[in-house]
Design an enzyme around this catalytic site. Sequence first.
Site, PDB file in Angstrom:
ATOM      1  N   LYS A 190       4.978   5.671   2.255  1.00 11.50           N
ATOM      2  CA  LYS A 190       3.599   5.569   2.466  1.00 11.50           C
ATOM      3  C   LYS A 190       3.683   5.692   4.159  1.00 11.50           C
ATOM      4  O   LYS A 190       4.391   4.643   4.541  1.00 11.50           O
ATOM      5  CB  LYS A 190       3.039   4.298   2.124  1.00 11.50           C
ATOM      6  CG  LYS A 190       1.329   4.451   2.589  1.00 11.50           C
ATOM      7  CD  LYS A 190       0.666   3.491   1.954  1.00 11.50           C
ATOM      8  CE  LYS A 190       0.705   2.210   2.727  1.00 11.50           C
ATOM      9  NZ  LYS A 190      -0.085   1.926   3.759  1.00 11.50           N
TER      10      LYS A 190
ATOM     11  N   ASP B  98      -1.615   7.731   4.484  1.00 11.87           N
ATOM     12  CA  ASP B  98      -2.648   6.665   4.359  1.00 11.87           C
ATOM     13  C   ASP B  98      -3.431   6.753   5.562  1.00 11.87           C
ATOM     14  O   ASP B  98      -3.382   5.864   6.381  1.00 11.87           O
ATOM     15  CB  ASP B  98      -1.864   5.258   3.856  1.00 11.87           C
ATOM     16  CG  ASP B  98      -2.740   4.105   3.873  1.00 11.87           C
ATOM     17  OD1 ASP B  98      -3.965   4.494   3.693  1.00 11.87           O
ATOM     18  OD2 ASP B  98      -2.626   3.135   3.949  1.00 11.87           O
TER      19      ASP B  98
ATOM     20  N   ARG C  78       6.967  -4.932   3.266  1.00 10.27           N
ATOM     21  CA  ARG C  78       7.864  -5.935   3.764  1.00 10.27           C
ATOM     22  C   ARG C  78       8.936  -6.635   2.771  1.00 10.27           C
ATOM     23  O   ARG C  78       9.986  -6.703   3.236  1.00 10.27           O
ATOM     24  CB  ARG C  78       7.053  -7.045   4.578  1.00 10.27           C
ATOM     25  CG  ARG C  78       6.503  -6.595   5.772  1.00 10.27           C
ATOM     26  CD  ARG C  78       5.221  -7.477   6.243  1.00 10.27           C
ATOM     27  NE  ARG C  78       4.129  -7.282   5.424  1.00 10.27           N
ATOM     28  CZ  ARG C  78       3.101  -7.954   5.379  1.00 10.27           C
ATOM     29  NH1 ARG C  78       2.987  -8.823   6.644  1.00 10.27           N
ATOM     30  NH2 ARG C  78       1.983  -7.973   4.777  1.00 10.27           N
TER      31      ARG C  78
ATOM     32  N   ARG D 100       4.845  -8.727  -4.846  1.00 14.80           N
ATOM     33  CA  ARG D 100       5.814  -9.497  -4.192  1.00 14.80           C
ATOM     34  C   ARG D 100       6.838  -9.920  -5.069  1.00 14.80           C
ATOM     35  O   ARG D 100       6.325  -9.998  -6.103  1.00 14.80           O
ATOM     36  CB  ARG D 100       5.315 -10.835  -3.516  1.00 14.80           C
ATOM     37  CG  ARG D 100       4.544 -10.542  -2.101  1.00 14.80           C
ATOM     38  CD  ARG D 100       5.334 -10.270  -0.944  1.00 14.80           C
ATOM     39  NE  ARG D 100       4.557 -10.010   0.185  1.00 14.80           N
ATOM     40  CZ  ARG D 100       4.055  -8.747   0.696  1.00 14.80           C
ATOM     41  NH1 ARG D 100       4.184  -7.630  -0.149  1.00 14.80           N
ATOM     42  NH2 ARG D 100       3.433  -8.740   1.613  1.00 14.80           N
TER      43      ARG D 100
ATOM     44  N   THR E 108      -8.982  -5.250   0.824  1.00 13.21           N
ATOM     45  CA  THR E 108      -8.658  -6.346   0.521  1.00 13.21           C
ATOM     46  C   THR E 108      -8.951  -7.453   1.511  1.00 13.21           C
ATOM     47  O   THR E 108      -8.792  -8.726   1.119  1.00 13.21           O
ATOM     48  CB  THR E 108      -6.985  -6.562   0.050  1.00 13.21           C
ATOM     49  OG1 THR E 108      -6.295  -5.905   0.863  1.00 13.21           O
ATOM     50  CG2 THR E 108      -6.782  -5.956  -1.355  1.00 13.21           C
TER      51      THR E 108
ATOM     52  N   LYS F 167      -6.997   6.884   5.364  1.00 14.03           N
ATOM     53  CA  LYS F 167      -8.275   6.398   5.078  1.00 14.03           C
ATOM     54  C   LYS F 167      -9.379   7.132   5.579  1.00 14.03           C
ATOM     55  O   LYS F 167     -10.417   6.489   6.521  1.00 14.03           O
ATOM     56  CB  LYS F 167      -8.541   5.092   5.409  1.00 14.03           C
ATOM     57  CG  LYS F 167      -7.223   4.084   4.611  1.00 14.03           C
ATOM     58  CD  LYS F 167      -7.598   2.717   4.732  1.00 14.03           C
ATOM     59  CE  LYS F 167      -6.488   1.890   3.802  1.00 14.03           C
ATOM     60  NZ  LYS F 167      -5.331   1.865   4.490  1.00 14.03           N
TER      61      LYS F 167
ATOM     62  N   ASP G  71     -15.954   9.824   7.417  1.00 16.70           N
ATOM     63  CA  ASP G  71     -16.859  10.667   8.206  1.00 16.70           C
ATOM     64  C   ASP G  71     -18.008  11.519   7.495  1.00 16.70           C
ATOM     65  O   ASP G  71     -18.083  11.486   6.212  1.00 16.70           O
ATOM     66  CB  ASP G  71     -15.930  11.263   9.291  1.00 16.70           C
ATOM     67  CG  ASP G  71     -16.791  11.613  10.646  1.00 16.70           C
ATOM     68  OD1 ASP G  71     -17.589  11.749  10.891  1.00 16.70           O
ATOM     69  OD2 ASP G  71     -15.904  11.480  11.789  1.00 16.70           O
ATOM     70  N   ILE G  72     -18.497  12.287   8.239  1.00 16.73           N
ATOM     71  CA  ILE G  72     -19.624  13.161   7.501  1.00 16.73           C
ATOM     72  C   ILE G  72     -18.881  14.257   6.630  1.00 16.73           C
ATOM     73  O   ILE G  72     -17.695  14.576   6.954  1.00 16.73           O
ATOM     74  CB  ILE G  72     -20.596  13.866   8.459  1.00 16.73           C
ATOM     75  CG1 ILE G  72     -19.790  14.733   9.457  1.00 16.73           C
ATOM     76  CG2 ILE G  72     -21.216  12.776   9.345  1.00 16.73           C
ATOM     77  CD1 ILE G  72     -20.731  15.669  10.606  1.00 16.73           C
TER      78      ILE G  72
HETATM   79  O1  C5P Z   1       4.113  -5.427   3.792  1.00 14.16           O
HETATM   80  P1  C5P Z   1       3.331  -5.305   2.351  1.00 14.16           P
HETATM   81  O2  C5P Z   1       4.007  -5.104   1.296  1.00 14.16           O
HETATM   82  O3  C5P Z   1       2.306  -6.233   2.477  1.00 14.16           O
HETATM   83  O4  C5P Z   1       2.489  -3.885   2.848  1.00 14.16           O
HETATM   84  C1  C5P Z   1       1.476  -3.449   1.756  1.00 14.16           C
HETATM   85  C2  C5P Z   1       1.109  -2.123   2.415  1.00 14.16           C
HETATM   86  O5  C5P Z   1      -0.095  -1.724   1.737  1.00 14.16           O
HETATM   87  C3  C5P Z   1       0.810  -1.986   4.043  1.00 14.16           C
HETATM   88  O6  C5P Z   1       0.863  -0.878   4.464  1.00 14.16           O
HETATM   89  C4  C5P Z   1      -0.957  -2.438   3.886  1.00 14.16           C
HETATM   90  O7  C5P Z   1      -1.638  -1.783   4.870  1.00 14.16           O
HETATM   91  C5  C5P Z   1      -1.401  -1.797   2.704  1.00 14.16           C
HETATM   92  N1  C5P Z   1      -2.567  -2.154   1.937  1.00 14.16           N
HETATM   93  C6  C5P Z   1      -2.727  -3.387   1.631  1.00 14.16           C
HETATM   94  N2  C5P Z   1      -3.752  -3.650   0.919  1.00 14.16           N
HETATM   95  C7  C5P Z   1      -4.768  -2.852   0.830  1.00 14.16           C
HETATM   96  C8  C5P Z   1      -4.828  -1.370   1.167  1.00 14.16           C
HETATM   97  C9  C5P Z   1      -3.503  -1.026   1.581  1.00 14.16           C
HETATM   98  O8  C5P Z   1      -1.954  -4.093   1.602  1.00 14.16           O
HETATM   99  N3  C5P Z   1      -6.132  -2.945   0.021  1.00 14.16           N
END
Ligand code: C5P
Length: 232
Positions: free
Chosen positions: A32, A59, A211, A181, A119, A61, A64-65
């Site tokens: 991504k 990604d 991460r 996680r 989120t 997102k 816009d119009i």
């Molecule tokens: O490092 P981590 O696993 O938290 O990364 C999650 C990825 O998913 C990030 O790029 C974050 O911007 C994206 N994301 C998210 N929650 C969302 C939409 C996108 O964590 N609702």
Amino acid sequence: MGKDVIIACDFASGAQCLAFLDQFENEKPFVKIGMELFYAEGPAIIREIKARGHKIFLDLKLHDIPNTVRKSMAVLSGLNVDICNLHAAGTVAMMKAALEGLTREDGTRPLLIAVTQLTSTDQATMENDLWIHAPIDQVVLHYAENAKAAGLDGVVCSPLEAGKVHAACGSGFLTVTPGVRFADGEVGDQKRVTTPAQAKALGSDYIVVGRPITAAADPVAAYRRCASEFVD
Ligand code: C5P
């Protein structure tokens, strides 16, 4: 496409991102690429990663119009990415225009998925800032149904919402889910997390993992662990 792990390549530069990907010798993970890297490096980084054989979820997102989104999606479609996204809040008309723009002359196109509510938005901010006075889980489902009605392929949501989205929009409607996680890992700033195995049990189609893989001492091993819990 079947279930897969998508690595969130949240790096500040193309050099960092490519050095990270260089560690993968035997596999080509789905990646991504978000706004930070795209704004830093432009379309060249997408072409480079694509040329290395990776699938890409771009990604950006869009919101816009409809006319602007149609034309912008046509440009992104030319980059040959595999998944693009937009905000469902842009309306059904905007989502339909996005699909038109994304569809190439031969009828092919990248998958298109919608963000329902970020989120980072909770019930209080949705009511106070966005002036939306309904339970947030109903708003998420309504936006998912709008995306489905517009012809989109799925939504970004929490694994915890994947079951409800599938029940409302069908099992073929994709749920692409961040907030993952390892059971023994750091949670960081993610609030509602699941393990890869739980995300699989809850019906997620793709997990987006940043991460826990990118900051791991051994990213390749962390990626393989994700894949073995989620895909195998
Ligand atoms: O490092 P981590 O696993 O938290 O990364 C999650 C990825 O998913 C990030 O790029 C974050 O911007 C994206 N994301 C998210 N929650 C969302 C939409 C996108 O964590 N609702």
